[in-house]
Write an enzyme that holds these catalytic residues in place. Structure first.
Site, PDB file in Angstrom:
ATOM      1  N   ARG A   1      10.073   8.194 -10.773  1.00  7.97           N
ATOM      2  CA  ARG A   1       8.768   7.981 -11.413  1.00  7.97           C
ATOM      3  C   ARG A   1       8.768   8.483 -12.869  1.00  7.97           C
ATOM      4  O   ARG A   1       8.092   7.900 -13.716  1.00  7.97           O
ATOM      5  CB  ARG A   1       7.671   8.697 -10.633  1.00  7.97           C
ATOM      6  CG  ARG A   1       7.204   7.899  -9.442  1.00  7.97           C
ATOM      7  CD  ARG A   1       6.049   8.575  -8.768  1.00  7.97           C
ATOM      8  NE  ARG A   1       5.361   7.642  -7.901  1.00  7.97           N
ATOM      9  CZ  ARG A   1       4.362   7.973  -7.105  1.00  7.97           C
ATOM     10  NH1 ARG A   1       3.935   9.221  -7.069  1.00  7.97           N
ATOM     11  NH2 ARG A   1       3.775   7.067  -6.355  1.00  7.97           N
TER      12      ARG A   1
ATOM     13  N   LYS B   1       2.366   3.788  10.499  1.00  4.69           N
ATOM     14  CA  LYS B   1       1.041   3.462  11.015  1.00  4.69           C
ATOM     15  C   LYS B   1       0.580   2.047  10.737  1.00  4.69           C
ATOM     16  O   LYS B   1       0.625   1.589   9.600  1.00  4.69           O
ATOM     17  CB  LYS B   1       0.027   4.409  10.371  1.00  4.69           C
ATOM     18  CG  LYS B   1       0.159   5.841  10.802  1.00  4.69           C
ATOM     19  CD  LYS B   1      -0.990   6.597  10.215  1.00  4.69           C
ATOM     20  CE  LYS B   1      -0.929   8.070  10.527  1.00  4.69           C
ATOM     21  NZ  LYS B   1      -1.853   8.791   9.655  1.00  4.69           N
TER      22      LYS B   1
ATOM     23  N   GLY C   1       7.164   4.634  -2.576  1.00  7.32           N
ATOM     24  CA  GLY C   1       7.169   5.719  -1.589  1.00  7.32           C
ATOM     25  C   GLY C   1       8.410   5.725  -0.729  1.00  7.32           C
ATOM     26  O   GLY C   1       9.523   5.704  -1.224  1.00  7.32           O
TER      27      GLY C   1
ATOM     28  N   GLY D   1       0.542   3.195  -2.351  1.00  6.58           N
ATOM     29  CA  GLY D   1      -0.864   2.865  -2.088  1.00  6.58           C
ATOM     30  C   GLY D   1      -1.406   1.827  -3.059  1.00  6.58           C
ATOM     31  O   GLY D   1      -2.141   0.914  -2.657  1.00  6.58           O
TER      32      GLY D   1
HETATM   33  C1  3PG Z   1       0.993   8.470  -4.863  1.00  3.08           C
HETATM   34  O1  3PG Z   1       1.961   9.240  -4.718  1.00  3.08           O
HETATM   35  O2  3PG Z   1       0.749   7.555  -4.044  1.00  3.08           O
HETATM   36  C2  3PG Z   1       0.162   8.603  -6.101  1.00  3.08           C
HETATM   37  O3  3PG Z   1       0.685   9.529  -6.980  1.00  3.08           O
HETATM   38  C3  3PG Z   1      -1.266   8.925  -5.742  1.00  3.08           C
HETATM   39  O4  3PG Z   1      -1.336  10.172  -5.128  1.00  3.08           O
HETATM   40  P1  3PG Z   1      -2.581  10.504  -4.144  1.00  3.08           P
HETATM   41  O5  3PG Z   1      -2.420   9.634  -2.928  1.00  3.08           O
HETATM   42  O6  3PG Z   1      -2.482  11.969  -3.870  1.00  3.08           O
HETATM   43  O7  3PG Z   1      -3.831  10.138  -4.898  1.00  3.08           O
END
Ligand code: 3PG
Length: 392
Positions: free
Chosen positions: A36, A197, A349, A372
């Protein structure tokens, strides 16, 4: 509404507040995956070369209060090495002392502000806090694609006070590929879904059933779908309360003529441990749990994928953190990376972590830095951090 790209901003003589996503994994304050940070270096270098100063900011983790464990100090050290110049860490992201560090910052230099989430006002998108963040800067650059699904002070509120704003190179790259797979994807289009999930992915499954030709399902979420089909799942990790929903998703998929392909065999063990004795089975025994897709499933998934022109992948296909359960994810990953004539987007992720260090990992069209944010975008949810950048 249009978003201005960073290349159209003049930085000469200006201080830019740059929102990055430096929310990196740490092991005892050591960064275990720097991708990142690396992904935003072009944006930082560009600002410095164009005669500007870069005031970088980010969150790290989900602190309830200020804690040394979630200081951005290791990130400042990594940035100093990567940029070949000292990047000092301000002790806070707002306040008088930090304000002086910002005003003393020379053009061509970068400064990193301390973890934004040490102030609860960040997540509350507080107006005064946003104002403070903007103080002393003339331009706002958002390069934090991974945080674009959060409406926080540093991603949304601050844009009220810094009218000159633009998207950084990373943000632009991420949006461009997501636009390509959303607006005009080449078919066949296959979605690979894994991870723990079903509940995290309901929205994206429903939307993607209107777009893709096939879905391949692995990871622990596959066992919830198998249970919905009446198949044996043994002690596998399933979401009991989502079994009905999985049935509903099968029904929607059937209406849309989109096959939901489940694993036909499994790597099982009594516990998810490195030393566990493992076996490959087609029916999961009552006292074992599924921890990876089996060899026949790997072959079948790869066959399907060889016909695809667009592939989006979110979530590992097994418990990849333990090497004996990583084979499904890695073998299917390598096959996708080696396909030609296909657009392949790997959601952030865990999926990208599973491919870290593999020499074929740079052959995907794009590995996203956002998990996300990617899921929300694919589901059709407008990302607040992107909306706030728009001019008009
Ligand atoms: C992530 O790692 O998905 C982003 O940095 C957002 O982090 P958060 O889900 O803690 O808002």
């Amino acid at each position: 509404m249009p978003i201005i790209p960073i290349s159209e901003v003049s930085f000469e003589g200006k201080k830019a507040l740059v929102r990055c996503d430096f929310n990196v994994p740490l092991d005892n304050r050591r960064i275990t995956d720097t991708s990142r940070i690396d992904a935003s270096l072009d944006t930082v270098r560009h600002i410095l070369r164009q005669g500007g100063a870069a005031v970088l900011c980010s969150h790290l983790g989900r602190p309830k209060e200020r804690t040394a464990e979630l200081s951005l100090k290791p990130v400042a050290e990594y940035l100093s090495n990567a940029l070949g110049k000292k990047v000092a860490l301000a002790p806070d992201c707002i306040g008088e002392f930090t304000g002086r560090m910002v005003s003393d910052l020379a053009l061509g230099e970068a400064l990193l502000l301390e973890n934004l989430r040490f102030h609860h006002e960040e997540e509350a998108n507080n107006r005064d806090f946003s104002h403070e963040l903007a103080r002393g800067k003339q331009v706002y650059i958002n390069d934090a694609f991974g945080t674009a699904h959060r409406a926080h002070a540093s991603t949304v509120g601050v844009t009220q006070f810094l009218r000159e704003r633009a998207a950084g190179f990373l943000m632009l790259r991420e949006l461009q590929i997501l636009q390509a797979v959303t607006q005009n994807p080449a078919h066949p289009y296959i979605l690979i879904l894994g991870g723990a999930k079903v509940s995290d992915k309901i929205g994206v499954i429903k939307t993607m059933l209107t777009r893709v030709n096939l879905m391949l399902i692995g990871g622990a979420m596959a066992y919830t779908f198998m249970k919905a089909r009446g198949l044996a799942v043994g002690k596998s990790r399933i979401e009991e309360d989502k079994v009905d929903l999985a049935r509903e998703l099968f029904a929607i998929a059937a209406q849309r003529h989109v096959p939901l392909v489940l694993p036909v065999d499994h790597i099982v063990a009594a516990t998810p441990a490195p030393e566990a004795s493992i076996q490959s089975v087609t029916t999961i025994p009552a006292d074992e749990m599924g921890l990876d897709i089996g060899p026949h499933t790997i072959t079948e998934f790869i066959q399907h994928l060889s016909t695809a022109r667009t592939i989006v992948w979110n979530g590992p296909l097994g418990f990849f953190e333990i090497p004996v359960f990583a084979q499904g994810t890695l073998r299917v990953g390598e096959a996708v990376a080696n396909l030609s004539g296909v657009t392949s987007l790997i959601g952030g992720g865990d999926t990208s972590a599973a491919f870290a260090g593999q020499q074929w990992a740079n052959r995907f069209t794009h590995i996203s830095t956002g998990g996300g944010a990617t899921l929300d975008y694919l589901e059709g949810i407008e990302l607040p951090g992107v909306k706030a950048l728009a001019i008009g």
